[in-house]
Design an enzyme around this catalytic site. Structure first.
Site, PDB file in Angstrom:
ATOM      1  CG  HIS A  99       4.280  -0.875   8.958  1.00 48.35           C
ATOM      2  ND1 HIS A  99       4.620  -2.192   9.203  1.00 48.35           N
ATOM      3  CD2 HIS A  99       2.925  -0.813   9.049  1.00 48.35           C
ATOM      4  CE1 HIS A  99       3.519  -2.897   9.418  1.00 48.35           C
ATOM      5  NE2 HIS A  99       2.471  -2.086   9.350  1.00 48.35           N
ATOM      6  CG  HIS A 101      -0.633   2.278   9.564  1.00 47.22           C
ATOM      7  ND1 HIS A 101      -1.264   1.686   8.493  1.00 47.22           N
ATOM      8  CD2 HIS A 101      -0.102   1.265  10.280  1.00 47.22           C
ATOM      9  CE1 HIS A 101      -1.118   0.366   8.569  1.00 47.22           C
ATOM     10  NE2 HIS A 101      -0.424   0.083   9.655  1.00 47.22           N
TER      11      HIS A 101
HETATM   12  P1  5GP Z   1      -0.186  -3.704   9.536  1.00 45.39           P
HETATM   13  O1  5GP Z   1      -1.519  -4.380   9.654  1.00 45.39           O
HETATM   14  O2  5GP Z   1       0.949  -4.703   9.479  1.00 45.39           O
HETATM   15  O3  5GP Z   1       0.028  -2.607  10.520  1.00 45.39           O
HETATM   16  O4  5GP Z   1      -0.240  -2.952   8.141  1.00 45.39           O
HETATM   17  C1  5GP Z   1       0.275  -3.448   6.961  1.00 45.39           C
HETATM   18  C2  5GP Z   1      -0.208  -2.512   5.892  1.00 45.39           C
HETATM   19  O5  5GP Z   1       0.531  -2.779   4.725  1.00 45.39           O
HETATM   20  C3  5GP Z   1      -1.695  -2.696   5.541  1.00 45.39           C
HETATM   21  O6  5GP Z   1      -2.383  -1.484   5.795  1.00 45.39           O
HETATM   22  C4  5GP Z   1      -1.675  -3.105   4.088  1.00 45.39           C
HETATM   23  O7  5GP Z   1      -2.714  -2.508   3.349  1.00 45.39           O
HETATM   24  C5  5GP Z   1      -0.305  -2.626   3.629  1.00 45.39           C
HETATM   25  N1  5GP Z   1       0.247  -3.436   2.563  1.00 45.39           N
HETATM   26  C6  5GP Z   1       0.348  -4.791   2.534  1.00 45.39           C
HETATM   27  N2  5GP Z   1       0.912  -5.196   1.384  1.00 45.39           N
HETATM   28  C7  5GP Z   1       1.185  -4.065   0.680  1.00 45.39           C
HETATM   29  C8  5GP Z   1       1.761  -3.832  -0.602  1.00 45.39           C
HETATM   30  O8  5GP Z   1       2.154  -4.758  -1.320  1.00 45.39           O
HETATM   31  N3  5GP Z   1       1.876  -2.544  -1.004  1.00 45.39           N
HETATM   32  C9  5GP Z   1       1.462  -1.495  -0.224  1.00 45.39           C
HETATM   33  N4  5GP Z   1       1.630  -0.263  -0.717  1.00 45.39           N
HETATM   34  N5  5GP Z   1       0.915  -1.680   1.005  1.00 45.39           N
HETATM   35  C10 5GP Z   1       0.769  -2.947   1.434  1.00 45.39           C
END
Ligand code: 5GP
Ligand code: ZN
Length: 137
Positions: A99, A101
């Site tokens: 993903h 951001h």
């Molecule tokens: P990472 O740390 O893997 O780059 O980011 C994962 C992101 O996914 C985090 O910013 C977290 O807030 C978001 N996230 C995790 N679970 C969910 C969810 O159930 N729904 C949404 N909309 N975002 C999520």
């Protein structure tokens, strides 16, 4: 992929606050935003990291990223935005579905207060660049 929450969102099994969807990507608001409008852009086909992802999937995602980012930044009347992807747990990846951001920024918002840049020692940059180049030939 079994147990992947972003795959479940793509399948509609978990609700999202969707901002964009087409045959290749889904974009939705992050549940834990760093700023209003913080959006996640995910490929519909599961992959974990940038380097493990099929280049075609990456290209499809990249082709849509600018349009989504523009919508996010203009809707939020932001001054700029960060696009970032955490790859691997050491880099802060929590969800193992690739993903990006898109984080709207305002001048002086202090969202990221640290950028711990330093300088290479003599010859170190050349050695490091050579090591990387050798894996790209
Ligand atoms: P990472 O740390 O893997 O780059 O980011 C994962 C992101 O996914 C985090 O910013 C977290 O807030 C978001 N996230 C995790 N679970 C969910 C969810 O159930 N729904 C949404 N909309 N975002 C999520
Ligand atoms: Zn997935």
């Amino acid at each position: 992929m079994d147990g992947c929450i972003f795959c479940k969102m793509v399948e509609g099994e978990i609700p999202t606050t969707k901002v964009y969807e087409d045959e290749a990507v889904l974009a939705f608001l992050d549940i834990g935003p760093l700023s209003d409008g913080h959006t996640l852009v995910v490929p519909k086909r599961h992959c974990t990291t940038v380097h493990e992802c099929d280049p075609e999937v990456l290209a499809e995602l990249a082709a849509r990223l600018g349009r989504i980012a523009e919508a996010v930044v203009t809707a939020m009347e932001a001054d700029g935005y960060n696009v970032l992807s955490n790859n691997g747990a050491a880099a802060g990846q929590v969800v193992d579905h690739l993903h990006f951001h898109v984080i709207p920024r305002k001048v002086g918002d202090r969202v990221f207060t640290q950028w711990p840049a330093y300088k290479y020692r003599q010859q170190q940059a050349q050695d490091i660049a050579a090591r990387i180049r050798s894996r790209l030939t």
